[in-house]
Design a protein around this motif. Structure first.
Motif, mmCIF file in Angstrom:
data_model
loop_
_atom_site.group_PDB
_atom_site.id
_atom_site.type_symbol
_atom_site.label_atom_id
_atom_site.label_comp_id
_atom_site.label_asym_id
_atom_site.label_seq_id
_atom_site.Cartn_x
_atom_site.Cartn_y
_atom_site.Cartn_z
ATOM 1 N N THR A 1 0.341 -1.023 -0.392
ATOM 2 C CA THR A 1 0.450 0.092 -0.487
ATOM 3 C C THR A 1 0.694 1.117 -0.161
ATOM 4 O OG1 THR A 1 -1.465 -1.034 0.943
ATOM 5 C CG2 THR A 1 -2.127 1.467 1.634
ATOM 6 N N ILE A 2 1.393 1.296 0.209
ATOM 7 C CA ILE A 2 2.792 2.386 1.019
ATOM 8 C C ILE A 2 3.303 2.607 -0.164
ATOM 9 C CG2 ILE A 2 5.009 3.604 1.626
ATOM 10 C CD1 ILE A 2 2.338 3.327 3.629
ATOM 11 N N VAL A 3 3.952 1.487 -1.209
ATOM 12 C CA VAL A 3 4.470 1.614 -2.290
ATOM 13 C C VAL A 3 3.503 2.252 -4.028
ATOM 14 C CG1 VAL A 3 4.675 0.149 -4.586
ATOM 15 C CG2 VAL A 3 6.169 -0.922 -2.394
ATOM 16 N N PHE A 4 2.043 1.810 -3.575
ATOM 17 C CA PHE A 4 1.260 2.371 -4.447
ATOM 18 C C PHE A 4 1.281 3.487 -3.841
ATOM 19 C CE2 PHE A 4 -3.663 3.103 -4.476
ATOM 20 C CZ PHE A 4 -3.407 2.861 -6.031
ATOM 21 N N LEU A 5 1.175 4.458 -2.429
ATOM 22 C CA LEU A 5 0.603 5.651 -2.600
ATOM 23 C C LEU A 5 2.047 6.526 -3.248
ATOM 24 C CD1 LEU A 5 -0.784 5.400 1.005
ATOM 25 C CD2 LEU A 5 -2.249 5.946 -1.491
ATOM 26 N N ASN A 6 3.073 6.438 -2.652
ATOM 27 C CA ASN A 6 4.529 6.605 -3.319
ATOM 28 C C ASN A 6 4.033 6.550 -4.905
ATOM 29 O OD1 ASN A 6 5.379 7.050 -0.831
ATOM 30 N ND2 ASN A 6 6.919 4.975 -1.167
ATOM 31 N N GLN A 7 3.888 5.496 -5.174
ATOM 32 C CA GLN A 7 3.500 5.895 -7.641
ATOM 33 C C GLN A 7 2.530 7.560 -7.674
ATOM 34 O OE1 GLN A 7 2.562 1.586 -7.438
ATOM 35 N NE2 GLN A 7 4.459 1.715 -9.228
ATOM 36 N N LEU A 8 1.664 6.803 -6.918
ATOM 37 C CA LEU A 8 0.564 8.266 -6.938
ATOM 38 C C LEU A 8 0.671 9.531 -6.709
ATOM 39 C CD1 LEU A 8 -2.661 6.351 -5.236
ATOM 40 C CD2 LEU A 8 -1.950 6.155 -7.381
ATOM 41 N N ASP A 9 1.761 9.654 -5.738
ATOM 42 C CA ASP A 9 2.388 10.758 -5.527
ATOM 43 C C ASP A 9 2.755 11.724 -6.672
ATOM 44 O OD1 ASP A 9 1.551 11.897 -2.673
ATOM 45 O OD2 ASP A 9 3.323 11.213 -1.935
ATOM 46 N N THR A 10 3.625 10.193 -7.627
ATOM 47 C CA THR A 10 4.320 11.341 -8.437
ATOM 48 C C THR A 10 3.563 11.129 -9.764
ATOM 49 O OG1 THR A 10 4.461 8.627 -9.596
ATOM 50 C CG2 THR A 10 6.371 9.441 -8.119
ATOM 51 N N ILE A 11 1.984 11.132 -9.929
ATOM 52 C CA ILE A 11 1.646 11.283 -10.451
ATOM 53 C C ILE A 11 1.103 12.773 -10.790
ATOM 54 C CG2 ILE A 11 -0.459 10.641 -12.044
ATOM 55 C CD1 ILE A 11 -0.763 7.464 -10.953
ATOM 56 N N GLU A 12 0.894 13.826 -11.535
ATOM 57 C CA GLU A 12 0.909 15.280 -11.760
ATOM 58 C C GLU A 12 -1.063 14.938 -11.821
ATOM 59 O OE1 GLU A 12 2.674 17.824 -11.036
ATOM 60 O OE2 GLU A 12 4.302 15.985 -10.235
ATOM 61 N N GLN A 13 -1.417 14.867 -11.288
ATOM 62 C CA GLN A 13 -3.188 15.039 -11.298
ATOM 63 C C GLN A 13 -3.482 14.669 -10.251
ATOM 64 O OE1 GLN A 13 -5.631 11.720 -12.570
ATOM 65 N NE2 GLN A 13 -3.449 11.300 -13.560
ATOM 66 N N PRO A 14 -4.615 15.494 -9.596
ATOM 67 C CA PRO A 14 -5.076 14.899 -7.704
ATOM 68 C C PRO A 14 -5.232 13.858 -7.595
ATOM 69 C CG PRO A 14 -6.804 16.626 -8.845
ATOM 70 C CD PRO A 14 -5.161 16.533 -10.160
ATOM 71 N N ILE A 15 -5.138 13.185 -7.192
ATOM 72 C CA ILE A 15 -5.350 11.796 -6.628
ATOM 73 C C ILE A 15 -5.895 11.920 -4.965
ATOM 74 C CG2 ILE A 15 -5.550 9.548 -6.544
ATOM 75 C CD1 ILE A 15 -4.074 9.606 -8.542
ATOM 76 N N THR A 16 -7.407 11.047 -4.689
ATOM 77 C CA THR A 16 -6.792 11.159 -3.023
ATOM 78 C C THR A 16 -7.654 9.454 -2.930
ATOM 79 O OG1 THR A 16 -8.554 12.933 -3.026
ATOM 80 C CG2 THR A 16 -9.335 11.438 -1.339
ATOM 81 N N VAL A 17 -7.404 9.024 -2.512
ATOM 82 C CA VAL A 17 -7.812 7.355 -2.190
ATOM 83 C C VAL A 17 -7.938 7.110 -0.825
ATOM 84 C CG1 VAL A 17 -6.294 5.082 -1.790
ATOM 85 C CG2 VAL A 17 -5.788 6.922 -3.011
ATOM 86 N N ILE A 18 -9.862 6.611 -1.108
ATOM 87 C CA ILE A 18 -9.747 6.401 0.281
ATOM 88 C C ILE A 18 -9.870 4.701 0.882
ATOM 89 C CG2 ILE A 18 -12.732 5.561 1.539
ATOM 90 C CD1 ILE A 18 -13.738 8.028 -0.501
#
Length: 693
Positions: A524-541
């Protein structure tokens, strides 16, 4: 000559008397009731077996419980055993009169009841839930081949022995049918049905017998839940005591057959007092004003962001379970993350199962507790008959069209009828193992039969990188930590880190599960770190749907009920999002405790996003009642005759009687809204209740 003698002997073979049929029917039916009832019980465990006397052990054993179920007819004047006997007897007679071959009907009846008994036993052991009518859709939707994968090793022997027994029983019944010169139970002739008086009487008798027995069973089933009906009065008079909020308890107390039929004709909701078009339009206007006032201070739009809703199968913190002690933290990353973002504990309606119910609440905002108790699985009993169910992903569909929402599940598409339901929800694609195209990433770890969370997350990453250039709502239901747990992982450090004092077989399942939690934590942390590199607003529930059904010792203690139905959740936004780093104040916003129906309302607040009247309503209720659920386990200390539990901001149980007038008014508003959305006239949809303005 020899052949003639054999033929003469064969033609003189006796017709078995009807008394023999009666004896066999009674004995077979009684055995079926006992076998089915046996499947609801399990042997108790004792912290100190020496402190418990032999009589108590005997009475609490499976043999003792089964004996009590029958003996209560004389001891307590409760005729539950006889009620189940009569209902199964009606089914038996239907087979006899329809087939008109007693021994063939006996074989068919035995096969069906034995399969039902074994399936009940396995499902109760795995999920603390008996077989219910909606489970039949699992077979009709083409998943019968997958059933074997859910049978734990401990039940394999039972399954094999039952199959062998049924094979021999079928052979014996077929031989009896051949030997019995009375081929038909009731003389009946399709050809020349009016050739003589005897034929006419036989034909009429059989037709009447089929009509009467079928009508009787049908009438009993459809009216069993109707207070005042003949079947309801009969069942209650004979000791039936419905406890549908606890299906396993209902099956154990009243019999799985009665429990099954009770759920066969579910009622969605009772029409609330005052329900009308005028009432609903007034309610819509009232909460539209609340939404308008809320939106004055909100700067963002929900659909300007990609929202990823992750249902993490069986994820929960093992260290919160009473009796579990570990020398190593299995989820340090998520624990640290929860300190920095909106997070807390989610009250789940299930223990050991019920994934679809939690998912349904998260996607719709509806409360399982408000449905009639006979409605157990909305995905299978409600959604299939709805025309236009409202779900949150449709906000993205309304703005971006068909590609506004997509769903992933690294398993089979028809589980819980998700494939059909997701189409109604408006998901453009539902990627599974058997979808077309199939889900891309689904490899498992070591000996696990399920796709790893890392693989499941990679499907979402691919979707984000290959989407059509606009925000989406993405639904992901994982499978990695799905039970049963059979020592899957080759390098499991938690076999040594687990210092709990528990039976060895229980620890094996728990240690396998805890290793899975650790793997989820890292993925999950690896997944969130990948999302941090994407230049678009993303929110995870992110939320765990329920605890796994492996904590037998803790589960057996009623004081642990709430702890056994609380999972972990967090709402997190990436660096490209304006809500990055936001952590709602758990004191002022009651975010420490919640239930899945509030997630979109909480995400809207976390994202400082404008809301619809519906989301404004959910936010209003959440501020007053942080968590509400219909629990599968009984709650110690709650005396209300209701399965509904409310939690305050401290996570303490509050009974319905102790709710304030304002809280009770909100519950009634909730009831009106939910009725309109599911069983009513959909006045709210026409009033723009679900639109963000």
């Amino acid at each position: 000559m020899l052949l003639q003698k054999l033929h003469a002997t064969w033609t003189k073979r006796p017709k078995y008397p009807y008394t023999l049929y009666t004896v066999v029917l009674v004995l077979t039916n009684a055995a079926a009731v006992l076998f089915i009832q046996w499947g609801t019980y399990s042997e108790p465990s004792y912290a100190d077996p020496k402190a418990v006397d032999d009589t108590t052990k005997l009475m609490n054993s499976v043999r003792g419980q089964l004996t009590r179920f029958v003996a209560q007819m004389w001891m307590e004047h409760k005729f539950n055993w006889l009620l189940n006997f009569c209902v199964l007897g009606m089914l038996y007679l239907i087979f006899v009169f329809v087939l008109n071959r007693f021994w063939v009907a006996t074989a068919l009846f035995s096969i069906i009841t034995c399969v039902f008994a074994v399936a009940n036993h396995i499902k109760i052991q795995l999920r603390n839930e008996p077989v219910i009518p909606s489970d039949l859709s699992f077979l009709s939707s083409g998943n019968s081949a997958e059933i074997a994968s859910f049978i734990p090793e401990s039940s394999q022997s039972l399954v094999h022995k039952t199959i062998v027994m049924l094979i021999w029983l079928t052979i014996v019944c077929l031989m009896m049918q051949i030997i019995d010169r009375r081929r038909c139970v009731i003389p009946f002739h399709w050809r020349r049905p009016f050739r003589n008086t005897k034929t006419i009487i036989g034909n009429c008798t059989r037709i009447i017998a089929v009509i009467v027995t079928t009508s009787l069973l049908y009438s009993f089933t459809v009216t069993l839940n109707t207070v005042g009906s003949w079947s309801h009065k009969w069942a209650i008079a004979w000791g039936d005591s419905p406890t549908l909020w606890d299906a396993a308890g209902d099956a154990s107390l009243n019999g799985p057959t009665i429990n099954f039929l009770r759920l066969a004709n579910p009622k969605i909701m009772t029409k609330p007092d005052g329900y009308s078009q005028t009432t609903m339009e007034e309610l819509a206007q009232r909460y539209a004003k609340v939404a308008k006032e809320t939106n004055k201070s909100r700067q963002n739009n929900l659909t300007d962001n990609t929202v990823i809703m992750v249902l993490s199968e069986s994820f929960s913190d093992p260290t919160r379970v009473p009796g579990i002690t570990l020398s190593e933290d299995p989820m340090p990353n998520i624990r640290a993350l929860k300190d920095t973002t909106t997070s807390g504990l989610m009250l789940s309606p299930g223990y050991g199962g019920g994934t679809a119910n939690i998912e349904y609440q998260a996607l719709t905002g509806l409360d399982l507790a408000l449905f009639d108790s006979s409605l157990q699985v909305p995905y299978q009993q409600l959604v299939p008959q709805q025309k236009n169910p409202e779900t949150f992903n449709q906000l993205w569909n309304n703005r971006y069209g068909e590609s506004g929402s997509v769903a992933f599940h690294p398993y089979y598409k028809n589980m819980y009828l998700r494939d059909a339901d997701y189409k109604k929800f408006g998901f453009s694609h539902f990627y599974t193992l058997d979808s077309n195209p199939a889900i891309t990433h689904h490899d498992s770890l070591d000996n696990s039969p399920y796709a790893s969370d890392a693989e499941a997350y990679q499907n979402v990453i691919d979707a984000l990188q290959n989407n059509s250039g606009h925000p989406q709502f993405i639904q992901l239901a994982t499978m990695q930590n799905h039970p049963p747990y059979s020592d899957w992982y080759s390098d499991n450090q938690f076999k040594n880190a687990d210092t709990s004092i528990l039976p060895e077989d229980e620890k094996t399942g728990i240690d396998t599960y805890i290793k899975g939690v650790s793997i989820t934590d890292q993925a999950t942390i690896v997944f969130l770190n990948q999302l941090d590199t994407i230049e678009q607003p993303i929110t995870v529930i992110f939320y765990g749907d329920h605890l796994p059904g492996v904590y037998a010792t803790a589960h057996a203690r009623s004081q642990n009920t709430i702890a056994m139905q609380e999972t972990d959740y967090f709402i997190w936004s990436n660096k490209a999002s304006a809500s990055n780093g936001v952590k709602l104040d758990p004191t002022n916003n009651a975010t420490s405790y919640t239930s899945p129906n509030y997630f979109m309302a909480m995400a809207s607040e976390h994202m400082n996003a404008k809301v619809s009247a519906y989301i404004a309503f959910l936010s209003t209720v959440r501020a007053e009642i942080p968590a509400t659920e219909r629990l599968t386990l009984g709650v110690s200390g709650v005396t209300d005759n209701t399965p509904t539990v409310y939690l305050d901001t401290n996570g303490d149980v509050v009974s319905h009687k102790k709710l304030s007038n304002q809280q009770k008014k909100l519950v009634e508003d909730y009831r009106l809204i939910q009725y309109d959305m599911t069983a009513g006239k959909n006045y709210l949809a026409n009033a723009g209740f679900f639109n963000v303005k």
